[in-house]
Design a protein around this motif. Sequence first.
Motif, PDB file in Angstrom:
ATOM      1  N   LEU A  14      -5.782   3.489   2.063  1.00 38.62           N
ATOM      2  CA  LEU A  14      -4.405   3.664   1.376  1.00 38.62           C
ATOM      3  C   LEU A  14      -4.545   3.497  -0.104  1.00 38.62           C
ATOM      4  O   LEU A  14      -5.485   2.651  -0.299  1.00 38.62           O
ATOM      5  N   TYR A  74       0.802  -1.167  -0.015  1.00 35.33           N
ATOM      6  CA  TYR A  74       0.102  -0.155   0.130  1.00 35.33           C
ATOM      7  C   TYR A  74       0.961   1.113  -0.025  1.00 35.33           C
ATOM      8  O   TYR A  74       1.858   1.282   0.372  1.00 35.33           O
ATOM      9  N   TYR A  75       0.307   2.417  -0.187  1.00 36.60           N
ATOM     10  CA  TYR A  75       0.887   3.666  -0.424  1.00 36.60           C
ATOM     11  C   TYR A  75       0.096   4.916   0.276  1.00 36.60           C
ATOM     12  O   TYR A  75      -1.101   4.774   0.153  1.00 36.60           O
ATOM     13  N   THR A  76       0.997   5.685   0.803  1.00 38.46           N
ATOM     14  CA  THR A  76       0.273   6.914   1.444  1.00 38.46           C
ATOM     15  C   THR A  76       0.354   8.096   0.436  1.00 38.46           C
ATOM     16  O   THR A  76       1.519   8.165  -0.288  1.00 38.46           O
ATOM     17  N   GLU A  77      -0.260   9.118   0.740  1.00 40.37           N
ATOM     18  CA  GLU A  77      -0.191  10.343   0.026  1.00 40.37           C
ATOM     19  C   GLU A  77       0.979  11.101   0.725  1.00 40.37           C
ATOM     20  O   GLU A  77       1.446  12.215   0.232  1.00 40.37           O
ATOM     21  N   PRO A  99       1.485   5.150   8.872  1.00 40.40           N
ATOM     22  CA  PRO A  99       0.420   5.002   8.071  1.00 40.40           C
ATOM     23  C   PRO A  99      -0.982   4.432   8.698  1.00 40.40           C
ATOM     24  O   PRO A  99      -1.800   4.868   8.240  1.00 40.40           O
ATOM     25  N   ALA A 112      -2.213   6.616  13.234  1.00 39.40           N
ATOM     26  CA  ALA A 112      -1.826   6.972  11.968  1.00 39.40           C
ATOM     27  C   ALA A 112      -2.014   8.473  11.643  1.00 39.40           C
ATOM     28  O   ALA A 112      -2.617   9.278  12.186  1.00 39.40           O
ATOM     29  N   TYR A 166      -1.065   5.061  -6.781  1.00 41.44           N
ATOM     30  CA  TYR A 166      -0.239   6.021  -6.135  1.00 41.44           C
ATOM     31  C   TYR A 166       0.657   6.496  -7.400  1.00 41.44           C
ATOM     32  O   TYR A 166       1.026   7.761  -7.437  1.00 41.44           O
TER      33      TYR A 166
END
Lengths: 123, 374
Positions: free
Chosen positions: A110, A4-7, A67, A48, A116
């Motif tokens: 996410l 997963y990726y976060t902003e 995250p 988070a 992403y």
Amino acid sequence: MPRYYTEEHEWVDVDGDIATVGITDFAQGQLGDIVFVEVPDTGAELSAGGDAAVVESVKAASDVYAPVDGVVTEGNGQLEEDPALVNSDPEGEGWFFRMTLSDKSQLEGLMNAAAYKTFCDDL
Amino acid sequence: MREDEEVAVETATLPLDAWHRAKGGRMVEFAGYWMPIQYDGIMAEHLWVRENAGLFDVSHMGQISLSGEGAAEALEALVPGDISALKPGRMRYSLLLGEDGGILDDLMITNEGDQLGIVVNGAVKWEDIGYLRENLPDDITLNHEEDYGLLALQGPKAAEALARLVPQASALVFMQAARATWNGHAIGLSRSGYTGEDGFEISLPNEALTAFADALCAMEEVEPIGLGARDSLRLEAGLPLYGHDLDEEIDPVEGDLAFAISKRRREEGGFPGAARILGHLADGSPRKRVGLLVEGKLPVREGAKLFDGNTEIGIVTSGGFAPSVGAPIAMGYVPRDHAAPGTAIAAEVRGKRVPCTVAAMPFVPHNYVRKQGG
């Protein structure tokens, strides 16, 4: 193993109840030469969006955020000796820390790899 | 990671804007302009300048000329240097002083023969121009040379590279200046810079900048260098950055710039804040700018508080990883009794105490060419 990726440009690998967290290749490219990484202590409780680690380039210090909610199980000790691992292998050997997942439903917020990539292309 | 960069809507572009972008420069807002912070990476660019030659675009800086009878004497009312003794073709580092002796800017003053050339910091150039205009006699003409850009070529191979385009460059030594012609353009040259290395600053008409930058970067020993490496190079060279290491609260003695107060001016005074500054020269100033060697790898940056035991004694004004030193370094202000090299203190970074040692500057020896053939 889903990633997963976060902003905030962190990646999160999930293996059972444990998440491994690092910063993305895009992030390391933006930061430039990394000269210092401060990873959280084992046992630290993270929430988070809260501060989790600090990454310092020649130019500036940047915060790395948790995250998801959880407890740190391990920091990447290798980064203390060789912070440039974050530049050379950001999404592998240059991982920052591992943590428990208190609430797996947080992963739903996410991005996946495709989302992403689109997110970065729009920056 | 979160980026909180705010960009002012009125950010201006410099004449070489498109050139920087074509070279892969990462542009950031600085002093009101879009400027390249880096091309290939700060570390590589920094080390390149120490070994080869780096081209910096410093066209954001203010280039000012003063002319008219008695311009040097008039300027001496605002700076502590011996400007009237400055010979044609010579330049001097000086300080623009406020009424109380605080530093309004640091600047370079050149006797160009028929006029004085002044180069001031980009971030405060408009304030400087206003202050100079307000405080200089009306019969002194002040021109802001906005039709000229400024490039710096710095590093041990700078002289060899520049001489291919402008042969007169080789005739200069550190802090000398001359006029020259390149491709029909009138240009100004000086052997000076902000890296601690040998090098030159070249003032050119805006329309000549791109071709000149291309001609230099076509040489194998020249690479374009961004603001990031400019900052780490000057930090290693022990050179203060205005707005960070110097400001209007700090006088030249506190700023460890007493060398900029000329002998005659020490005897005669007659510059703003002379009582305070001469008092500090005689008795020492309560605080002083010093260099700091940082133990370990954690960078100590601007704003970090300095401690002796549990007592807060000062503040870091610049700091970061020093590529040529291979460790973090910093500069900051400490009380006079903590200013001796070797004094052990600590900086506070994110609640942790980082041991530091007061160090003589520069951190990396200067490589100025002071004599012909030397």
